[in-house]
Scaffold this active site. Structure first.
Site, short mmCIF file in Angstrom:
data_model
loop_
_atom_site.label_atom_id
_atom_site.label_comp_id
_atom_site.label_asym_id
_atom_site.label_seq_id
_atom_site.Cartn_x
_atom_site.Cartn_y
_atom_site.Cartn_z
N CYS B 37 0.83 -1.21 0.00
CA CYS B 37 0.00 0.00 0.00
C CYS B 37 0.86 1.26 0.00
O CYS B 37 0.35 2.36 -0.07
CB CYS B 37 -0.91 0.03 1.21
SG CYS B 37 -1.95 -1.42 1.36
N CYS B 106 -3.24 8.94 5.77
CA CYS B 106 -1.95 8.91 6.47
C CYS B 106 -2.17 9.12 7.97
O CYS B 106 -1.49 8.52 8.80
CB CYS B 106 -1.01 9.98 5.93
SG CYS B 106 -1.01 10.14 4.14
S1 FES Z 1 1.35 7.21 2.94
FE1 FES Z 1 0.37 7.13 1.02
S2 FES Z 1 -0.35 9.13 0.83
FE2 FES Z 1 0.57 9.16 2.72
#
Ligand code: FES
Ligand SMILES: Cc1ncc(COP(=O)(O)O)c(C=O)c1O
Lengths: 404, 137
Positions: B37, B106
């Site tokens: 991700c 985040c």
């Molecule tokens: S960690 Fe993916 S946008 Fe911040």
């Protein structure tokens, strides 16, 4: 003193060459005529300038003047080529072959045509980004009317063997379109020797202006036609209506002329600089160059720095203008589909940085970029839990991640 | 996209980067996210006998906003009891760092990391884990 920030994103756009600007300026003011005005000198002057630009451009790509259709850029050229061929050749078939690594202007156009009955094959590339020629040939059916394969890839710089691809297309009587936006003006591209039937490219990727592009459409062996996507006054042999962007065309012509003179010199210098950058950054542990390094554009490299995330990394390289295949840089939050097509795991795709050098990139800038990048990677790895785990010998694939 | 000054400050001078000894009973570790991700956050707390957080450390693989969110979280955690720490909401982080909508996840990750670290500590010390009352995903 080196001027900051440093521009290393020449695959996104190039600065205009000052010689191009100089050539364009009169066509905004005193030579403002409409190239389609046949009855007075204002129109003649404009038409003459456009004809001269056609000559300059046709020399660069090895075609005749009449085979050049001016558009607003490569996006439009790609749309015109693919939609135009699909509509014009519908009686012959409805099948188009392209690659999963193409620019969105190709892929989204193909998706659009699927809704109108087109059958599209999106071929996967090999791990180095190259087309498997046997797979390409096997994908051709009696219904295939067009193969559209890009010349040089914008993200990884891989250059396809267009000549071999065109031989396959010819053998089966299929037209070949190539999106050569990243290649024209950077490496030798010749529609005759390469056997190209339609070709898109754009001013702003070759040190010319934005908002001007070309679709090359072959007129002989075979004579190719596309259905216009913009109806109106019947400009550009009826294939693209709209008053010609004379200053843009003059600029693109000049950019082509300069490319004839400087391309080889630029390519030698830039590939040496690119190799220097790449070699220096490859000394960092766990860094990987993406794509075939034997067949690629001279000015591009795409490197994954494992265990750091691209956007976070770019923030630490704030004096460098580069780009990343990481999800976090894109609105879609999906990592680069081009890198994924190479079979890269998502984590490597998230860790990639593209460096695009250009005509105005200097030695000092590359040295500076090397230092900044090394420092940034080291800093971010110290902050990375994955790096710590890797260093402890933990197999990250064995970890059960709390996916979200 | 331009970052807020606070994000840049945390990014350039991250507070409390580091590692605590996860084998200790007084240390709670939360590891959330996944490499695929593009974001992994590890947040650790060291808790005293009164259940007050004495130290907090983080390491984050992710964008600048993820790094800033975790850095901020470690600052906020220190001195709080583990019950008070549970009150930290991702929207507090969003507000403090002026994160744009695309970067809200985040901050969610940071909140998840806090909860995971506290639960790890609770379970290690014979307490039941607390359920997260909201699901973000
Ligand atoms: S960690 Fe993916 S946008 Fe911040
Ligand atoms: C390969 C390729 N095709 C098409 C385009 C679009 O070109 P333009 O900006 O001229 O529409 C680009 C530029 O992003 C490109 O790199």
């Amino acid at each position: 003193m080196i001027k900051l920030p440093i521009y290393l994103d020449n695959n996104a756009t190039t600065p205009m060459d000052p010689r191009v600007l100089e050539a364009m300026i009169p066509y905004f003011t005193e030579k403002f005529g409409n190239a389609a005005s046949r009855n007075h000198p204002f129109g003649w002057v404009a038409e003459e300038a456009v004809d001269y630009a056609r000559e300059q451009i046709s020399k660069l790509i090895g075609c005749t003047e009449k085979e050049i259709i001016f558009t607003s850029g490569a996006t439009e050229s790609n749309n015109l080529a693919i939609k135009g061929v699909f509509e014009m050749y519908q009686s012959k078939g409805n099948h188009i072959i392209t690659l999963t690594t193409e620019h969105k202007a190709i892929l989204d156009t193909c998706h659009h045509l699927e809704k109108q009955g087109a059958e599209i094959t999106y071929l996967d590339v090999q791990a180095d980004g190259m087309v498997d020629l046997a797979k390409l040939e096997a994908a051709i059916t009696p219904k295939t009317i067009l193969i559209s394969i890009m010349y040089g890839n914008n993200e990884i710089g891989v250059v396809q063997h267009i000549k071999k691809i065109s031989e396959i297309a010819r053998k089966h009587g299929v037209l070949l379109h190539t999106d050569a936006t990243q290649a024209v003006g950077k490496i030798p591209v010749n529609v005759e020797t390469d056997g190209i039937d339609l070709m898109s490219f754009s001013g702003h990727k070759m040190y010319g202006p934005k908002g001007i592009g070309v679709l090359y459409v072959r007129r002989k062996n075979p004579r190719v036609k596309v259905t216009a996507q913009m109806d109106g006054g019947g400009h550009e042999r009826g294939m693209r209506s709209g008053t010609l962007n004379v200053p843009g065309i003059v600029g693109l012509g000049k950019a082509a002329e300069i490319a004839m003179l400087d391309m080889e010199k630029d390519a030698v210098r830039l590939s040496a600089l690119r190799d220097k950058l790449e070699n220096a950054l490859s000394t960092l542990e766990e860094s990987y160059v993406n794509g075939n390094i034997g067949s690629r554009l001279p000015h591009t490299t795409n490197i994954s720095f494992k265990y750091v995330e691209g956007e976070g990394l770019m923030m630490a390289m704030k004096d460098l203008a580069v780009s990343s295949g990481s999800a976090c840089t894109s609105a879609s939050l999906e990592p680069s589909y081009v890198l994924k097509s190479l079979g890269l795991n998502d984590d490597l795709a998230h860790s990639s940085i593209r460096f695009g050098l250009g005509r105005f990139t200097t030695d000092e800038e590359v040295d500076y970029a090397i230092e900044v990048t090394k420092t940034a990677v080291t800093k971010l790895r110290e902050m990375s839990p994955l790096w710590e785990m890797f260093k402890e010998g933990i197999d990250l694939d064995s970890v059960e991640w709390a996916e979200h | 996209m331009a970052y807020s000054e606070k994000v840049i400050d945390h990014y350039n001078n991250p507070r409390n980067v580091g590692t605590l000894d996860k084998s200790k009973n007084t240390v709670g570790t939360g590891l959330v996210g996944a490499p695929e991700c593009g974001d992994v956050m590890r947040l650790q707390i060291e808790v005293d006998e009164n259940n007050v957080i004495q130290d907090a450390k983080f390491k984050t693989f992710g964008c600048g906003s993820a790094i800033a969110s975790s850095s901020l979280a470690t600052e906020w955690l220190k001195g709080k009891s583990i019950d008070q720490a549970l009150e930290i909401d991702n929207m507090d982080i969003v507000e403090e760092l002026a994160l744009p909508p695309v970067k809200i996840h985040c901050s969610v990750l940071a909140e998840d990391a806090i909860k995971a670290a506290i639960n790890d500590y609770r379970v290690k010390n014979g307490m039941a884990p607390v359920e997260s009352e909201k699901s973000h995903h």
